[in-house]
Design an enzyme around this catalytic site. Structure first.
Site, PDB file in Angstrom:
ATOM      1  N   ASP A  92       0.889  -1.359  -0.134  1.00  0.00           N
ATOM      2  CA  ASP A  92       0.015   0.073   0.083  1.00  0.00           C
ATOM      3  C   ASP A  92       0.794   1.209   0.047  1.00  0.00           C
ATOM      4  OD1 ASP A  92      -2.458  -1.483   0.047  1.00  0.00           O
ATOM      5  OD2 ASP A  92      -2.144  -1.676   2.318  1.00  0.00           O
ATOM      6  N   GLY A  93       2.069   1.133   0.540  1.00  0.00           N
ATOM      7  CA  GLY A  93       2.939   2.283   0.688  1.00  0.00           C
ATOM      8  C   GLY A  93       3.350   2.720  -0.601  1.00  0.00           C
ATOM      9  N   ASN A 114      -4.593   8.680   1.553  1.00  0.00           N
ATOM     10  CA  ASN A 114      -5.241   8.209   2.798  1.00  0.00           C
ATOM     11  C   ASN A 114      -5.700   8.956   3.731  1.00  0.00           C
ATOM     12  OD1 ASN A 114      -5.052   5.476   2.674  1.00  0.00           O
ATOM     13  ND2 ASN A 114      -3.013   5.325   3.797  1.00  0.00           N
ATOM     14  N   ASP A 139      -4.578  12.751  21.629  1.00  0.00           N
ATOM     15  CA  ASP A 139      -3.407  12.662  20.774  1.00  0.00           C
ATOM     16  C   ASP A 139      -3.385  13.405  19.623  1.00  0.00           C
ATOM     17  OD1 ASP A 139      -2.261  11.504  23.007  1.00  0.00           O
ATOM     18  OD2 ASP A 139      -1.978   9.242  22.128  1.00  0.00           O
TER      19      ASP A 139
HETATM   20  N1  LIG Z   1      -1.600   2.896  13.884  1.00  0.00           N
HETATM   21  C1  LIG Z   1      -1.605   2.831  12.656  1.00  0.00           C
HETATM   22  O1  LIG Z   1      -2.510   1.989  12.391  1.00  0.00           O
HETATM   23  C2  LIG Z   1      -1.020   3.644  11.835  1.00  0.00           C
HETATM   24  C3  LIG Z   1       0.116   4.440  12.552  1.00  0.00           C
HETATM   25  C4  LIG Z   1       0.748   5.258  11.341  1.00  0.00           C
HETATM   26  C5  LIG Z   1       0.383   5.108  10.090  1.00  0.00           C
HETATM   27  N2  LIG Z   1      -0.651   4.438   9.725  1.00  0.00           N
HETATM   28  C6  LIG Z   1      -0.750   4.215   8.300  1.00  0.00           C
HETATM   29  O2  LIG Z   1       0.137   3.966   7.315  1.00  0.00           O
HETATM   30  C7  LIG Z   1      -0.005   4.779   6.208  1.00  0.00           C
HETATM   31  C8  LIG Z   1       1.208   4.882   5.643  1.00  0.00           C
HETATM   32  O3  LIG Z   1       1.452   3.613   4.852  1.00  0.00           O
HETATM   33  P1  LIG Z   1       2.999   2.987   4.683  1.00  0.00           P
HETATM   34  O4  LIG Z   1       2.951   1.930   3.942  1.00  0.00           O
HETATM   35  O5  LIG Z   1       3.866   4.134   4.117  1.00  0.00           O
HETATM   36  O6  LIG Z   1       3.671   2.951   6.006  1.00  0.00           O
HETATM   37  P2  LIG Z   1       3.892   1.249   6.699  1.00  0.00           P
HETATM   38  O7  LIG Z   1       4.929   0.852   6.179  1.00  0.00           O
HETATM   39  O8  LIG Z   1       4.188   1.920   8.435  1.00  0.00           O
HETATM   40  O9  LIG Z   1       2.686   0.649   6.608  1.00  0.00           O
HETATM   41  C9  LIG Z   1       1.499   1.055   7.342  1.00  0.00           C
HETATM   42  C10 LIG Z   1       0.417  -0.281   7.259  1.00  0.00           C
HETATM   43  O10 LIG Z   1      -0.790   0.545   6.784  1.00  0.00           O
HETATM   44  C11 LIG Z   1      -1.263  -0.222   5.751  1.00  0.00           C
HETATM   45  N3  LIG Z   1      -2.121   0.595   5.050  1.00  0.00           N
HETATM   46  C12 LIG Z   1      -1.720   1.573   4.343  1.00  0.00           C
HETATM   47  N4  LIG Z   1      -2.634   2.280   3.556  1.00  0.00           N
HETATM   48  C13 LIG Z   1      -3.807   1.536   3.780  1.00  0.00           C
HETATM   49  C14 LIG Z   1      -5.063   1.355   3.457  1.00  0.00           C
HETATM   50  N5  LIG Z   1      -5.379   2.475   2.545  1.00  0.00           N
HETATM   51  N6  LIG Z   1      -6.128   0.689   3.829  1.00  0.00           N
HETATM   52  C15 LIG Z   1      -5.660  -0.552   4.642  1.00  0.00           C
HETATM   53  N7  LIG Z   1      -4.298  -0.428   5.121  1.00  0.00           N
HETATM   54  C16 LIG Z   1      -3.451   0.505   4.724  1.00  0.00           C
HETATM   55  C17 LIG Z   1       0.073  -0.948   4.990  1.00  0.00           C
HETATM   56  O11 LIG Z   1      -0.487  -2.044   4.157  1.00  0.00           O
HETATM   57  C18 LIG Z   1       0.821  -1.361   6.230  1.00  0.00           C
HETATM   58  O12 LIG Z   1       0.370  -2.369   6.665  1.00  0.00           O
HETATM   59  C19 LIG Z   1      -0.690   6.214   6.769  1.00  0.00           C
HETATM   60  O13 LIG Z   1      -1.307   6.708   5.768  1.00  0.00           O
HETATM   61  C20 LIG Z   1      -1.600   5.672   7.860  1.00  0.00           C
HETATM   62  O14 LIG Z   1      -2.610   5.536   7.421  1.00  0.00           O
HETATM   63  C21 LIG Z   1      -1.220   3.678  10.625  1.00  0.00           C
HETATM   64  N1  LIG Z   2       9.468   4.088  -5.322  1.00  0.00           N
HETATM   65  C1  LIG Z   2       9.410   4.482  -3.806  1.00  0.00           C
HETATM   66  N2  LIG Z   2      10.275   5.508  -3.536  1.00  0.00           N
HETATM   67  C2  LIG Z   2      10.493   5.725  -2.070  1.00  0.00           C
HETATM   68  N3  LIG Z   2       9.728   5.232  -1.133  1.00  0.00           N
HETATM   69  C3  LIG Z   2       8.799   4.218  -1.766  1.00  0.00           C
HETATM   70  C4  LIG Z   2       8.675   3.623  -2.997  1.00  0.00           C
HETATM   71  N4  LIG Z   2       7.727   2.736  -2.925  1.00  0.00           N
HETATM   72  C5  LIG Z   2       7.131   2.521  -1.592  1.00  0.00           C
HETATM   73  N5  LIG Z   2       8.076   3.417  -0.861  1.00  0.00           N
HETATM   74  C6  LIG Z   2       8.230   3.543   0.690  1.00  0.00           C
HETATM   75  O1  LIG Z   2       8.519   2.273   0.986  1.00  0.00           O
HETATM   76  C7  LIG Z   2       7.579   1.944   2.174  1.00  0.00           C
HETATM   77  C8  LIG Z   2       7.105   0.601   2.169  1.00  0.00           C
HETATM   78  O2  LIG Z   2       6.387   0.441   0.887  1.00  0.00           O
HETATM   79  P1  LIG Z   2       5.129  -0.653   1.046  1.00  0.00           P
HETATM   80  O3  LIG Z   2       4.185  -0.203   1.930  1.00  0.00           O
HETATM   81  O4  LIG Z   2       4.875  -0.672  -0.526  1.00  0.00           O
HETATM   82  O5  LIG Z   2       6.019  -2.124   1.369  1.00  0.00           O
HETATM   83  P2  LIG Z   2       5.841  -2.928   2.611  1.00  0.00           P
HETATM   84  O6  LIG Z   2       5.677  -2.244   3.797  1.00  0.00           O
HETATM   85  O7  LIG Z   2       6.521  -4.203   2.433  1.00  0.00           O
HETATM   86  O8  LIG Z   2       4.313  -3.296   2.227  1.00  0.00           O
HETATM   87  P3  LIG Z   2       2.865  -3.308   3.341  1.00  0.00           P
HETATM   88  O9  LIG Z   2       2.740  -1.967   3.603  1.00  0.00           O
HETATM   89  O10 LIG Z   2       1.778  -4.007   2.793  1.00  0.00           O
HETATM   90  O11 LIG Z   2       3.521  -4.248   4.480  1.00  0.00           O
HETATM   91  C9  LIG Z   2       6.340   3.034   2.167  1.00  0.00           C
HETATM   92  O12 LIG Z   2       6.826   3.741   3.222  1.00  0.00           O
HETATM   93  C10 LIG Z   2       6.547   3.769   1.082  1.00  0.00           C
HETATM   94  O13 LIG Z   2       6.221   4.981   0.983  1.00  0.00           O
END
Ligand SMILES: NC(=O)c1ccc[n+]([C@@H]2O[C@H](COP(=O)([O-])OP(=O)(O)OC[C@H]3O[C@@H](n4cnc5c(N)ncnc54)[C@H](O)[C@@H]3O)[C@@H](O)[C@H]2O)c1
Ligand SMILES: Nc1ncnc2c1ncn2[C@@H]1O[C@H](COP(=O)(O)OP(=O)(O)OP(=O)(O)O)[C@@H](O)[C@H]1O
Length: 537
Positions: free
Chosen positions: A301-302, A380, A410
């Protein structure tokens, strides 16, 4: 009158307020003028005959301070309201200008709102319809006007003086009072610009169209260029990316764009990848939407959030392949990438128009309305929290010009419906189908027993203000990234953005959403109750 400072100090656990001829005196308090050192002034005063202050002075002083604080707050509110209004008008102006330009250059899109992919997809944020039926002589004019104002008109049924069924049966029916429901266009107060959106027939209210339907994307010309975005530091992603680029070039004659980092990685692997295009300067990213037909993401999703963040305006359709752990927004399986891309390149396929929020940080210190920071688009959510501060966040929230509440806790999450399954969910917000246009208002650990999350309609502008009497600063973060400090007096203004992120569906919007909440979040998983046992006879 020159600015001045109030002097006060505890002395032997008592407060002495001193009347001194050499110092200005206001409301019985000693005032040091700006050219005096307050410390020196205090010592001078101490040596003059002190008059013991009574509690009355303290009460009077605190009341005066309260009045000042109230006045400051009122001024800040008025300023923020004006700024919010200015931002909203600017947004509408830009939207209208963009649509006007589009009409001038290309005429109306033929498919009812989905222009060709080279221009990205624009959605009418007030109410998007994919079919319009207007049975009246000024159809074309009305359609153009509706599109211009971002509101679709619907079939308007004539209020008939006599009920046709009653003519047939010969019965006499009492005529019900007729009425018309309408929405204003761009805040127009005059009736002239209003559009009927709810039809009526014999007094029964019915809606001919609802805002969102499952949308299909059908290519009118063959897609030629694909941008592939990948999660960094992953071997499996690197291998798949190279394989996919090779397949798309050899089998589909597709031109490929990748990020500079990925291009370096590909070239390290083989000189075959020389044809792959990239960019040198970040400025060039602004024009990507006009060069690529499709964006493929390889990650979780990131990576989808990352892809969305690259496009500050229109976003080409996005095909998210799952190479992460949760993959809520990544319905395509990487093992089947050939079949999936085949299907997508041929079309038609279902898309989810994922709405984004446009966020503006407005600084108290800004000199004028134009002195604002660049807007940030989030897929998001935007989170306003206490960051490293150990104090409660204290946030005043407004919806358009109405006061909503003060958040003490918070923090606060303003989320899209796509983000409803992310941080907002963790903070107790409801899960909302991504095609529902709305803004979620979810507090984070509110220190109150009665703070329930809210969902606002998509047309509102929300304003979150750090009041002057807040103990600490607040921090805003955008899709979990790019933290910005908000000082007392600063505000964050948030409204629905014009440009959504169109993501390809595996099946359709609803099927994909339900599969994600079942498989990704194990929603409502419970052992089924056995049949044997007591039951209704
Ligand atoms: N307490 C929490 O649940 C918490 C805290 C901080 C950030 N986040 C979320 O993490 C997002 C950033 O994601 P990232 O991947 O860059 O960071 P990250 O790598 O910390 O991942 C956060 C998790 O949130 C999940 N996620 C992200 N967008 C989602 C969506 N629309 N629906 C369901 N799950 C989703 C990802 O799959 C991942 O497992 C932020 O936008 C925020 O929503 C969640
Ligand atoms: N092309 C990119 N350049 C820089 N940062 C990236 C790029 N793609 C993803 N990222 C960052 O890398 C982080 C991890 O990516 P992503 O969430 O896709 O992988 P993951 O953590 O393995 O997956 P999941 O969230 O499902 O566990 C995210 O914070 C995202 O913002």
């Amino acid at each position: 009158m020159s600015p001045h400072r109030l002097i006060s100090q505890d002395s032997y656990d008592k407060v002495f307020l001193v009347g001194a001829s050499s110092h200005a005196k206001e409301n019985g308090y000693l005032i040091a003028t700006d050219d005096q050192d307050p410390q020196k002034a205090f010592h001078e005063c101490k040596h003059e005959s002190p008059i013991m202050a009574t509690d009355d002075h303290l009460v009077e002083f605190s009341e005066a301070m309260r009045t000042v604080a109230k006045a400051l707050r009122r001024a800040a509110e008025a300023k923020a309201a004006a700024q919010a209004e200015a931002a909203e008008w600017k947004r509408r102006y830009e939207f209208e200008r963009a649509s006007n330009l589009q009409y001038r250059h290309e005429g109306l899109p033929s498919d009812g709102g989905i222009p060709n992919s080279r221009d990205g997809i624009t959605v009418d944020t007030d109410n998007s319809c994919d079919e319009i039926t207007v049975d009246n002589p000024s159809t074309e004019q009305s359609e153009r006007c509706c599109r211009k104002h971002g509101i679709c008109s619907h079939e308007i049924l004539q209020d008939e003086a006599t009920d046709s069924s009653s003519i047939l049966t010969g019965r006499k029916v009492a005529r019900k009072a007729s009425f018309r429901l309408s929405w204003g266009c761009n805040g127009e107060k005059s009736g002239q610009q209003k559009h009927e959106v709810v039809s009526f027939e014999r007094g029964d209210i019915t809606t001919a169209e609802r805002s969102s339907k499952q949308i299909l994307l059908k290519w009118e010309t063959q897609p030629q260029t694909v941008l592939i975005l990948t999660k960094p530091n992953s071997n499996s992603v690197r291998v798949l990316c190279a394989e996919m680029v090779r397949w798309l070039k050899n089998n589909k004659k597709i031109d490929i764009f990748v990020e500079p980092r990925v291009k370096t990685e590909l070239l390290r692997e083989a000189s075959f990848f020389e044809f792959v295009q990239s960019w040198e300067y970040d400025e060039e990213i602004k024009h990507l939407h006009s060069k690529v037909d499709l964006v493929v993401t390889l990650g979780g999703d990131g990576t989808v959030l990352w892809a969305a963040s690259l496009f500050k305006g229109p976003v080409p359709p996005l095909v998210p392949f799952s190479l992460g752990s949760l993959g809520f927004m990544t319905p395509f399986q990487s093992e089947n990438y050939r079949d999936c891309l085949d299907m997508i390149l041929k079309g038609p396929f279902s898309i989810t128009l994922r709405h984004r929020l446009q966020c503006h940080v407005i600084r108290e210190a800004a000199k004028d309305e134009l002195d604002t920071e660049e807007p940030i688009l989030v897929l998001n959510e935007v989170t306003i929290d206490r960051g490293i501060s150990s104090y409660l966040t204290f946030l005043e929230c407004y919806c358009d010009s109405s006061f909503v509440t003060c958040v003490q806790g918070d923090g606060l999450i303003l989320s899209t419906t796509s983000g409803s399954t992310a941080y907002s969910l963790a903070a107790g917000g409801s899960m909302v189908h991504p095609q529902v246009p709305g803004i979620l208002f979810t507090p984070i650990c509110p220190h109150s027993l009665s703070f329930r999350p809210l969902i606002f309609p998509e047309y509102v502008t929300l304003r979150v203000q750090v009041p002057f009497n807040s103990r600490g600063h607040a921090w805003a973060s955008f899709d979990g990234k790019g933290r910005k400090q908000l000082a007392p007096g600063d505000a964050l203004i948030c409204s629905m953005a014009t440009w959504p992120v169109p993501t390809a569906c595996q099946v359709d919007s609803t099927n994909d959403f339900l599969r994600s909440i079942h498989e990704g979040l194990h929603w409502n998983l419970r052992k089924t109750q056995s049949f044997d046992g007591p039951r209704d006879s």
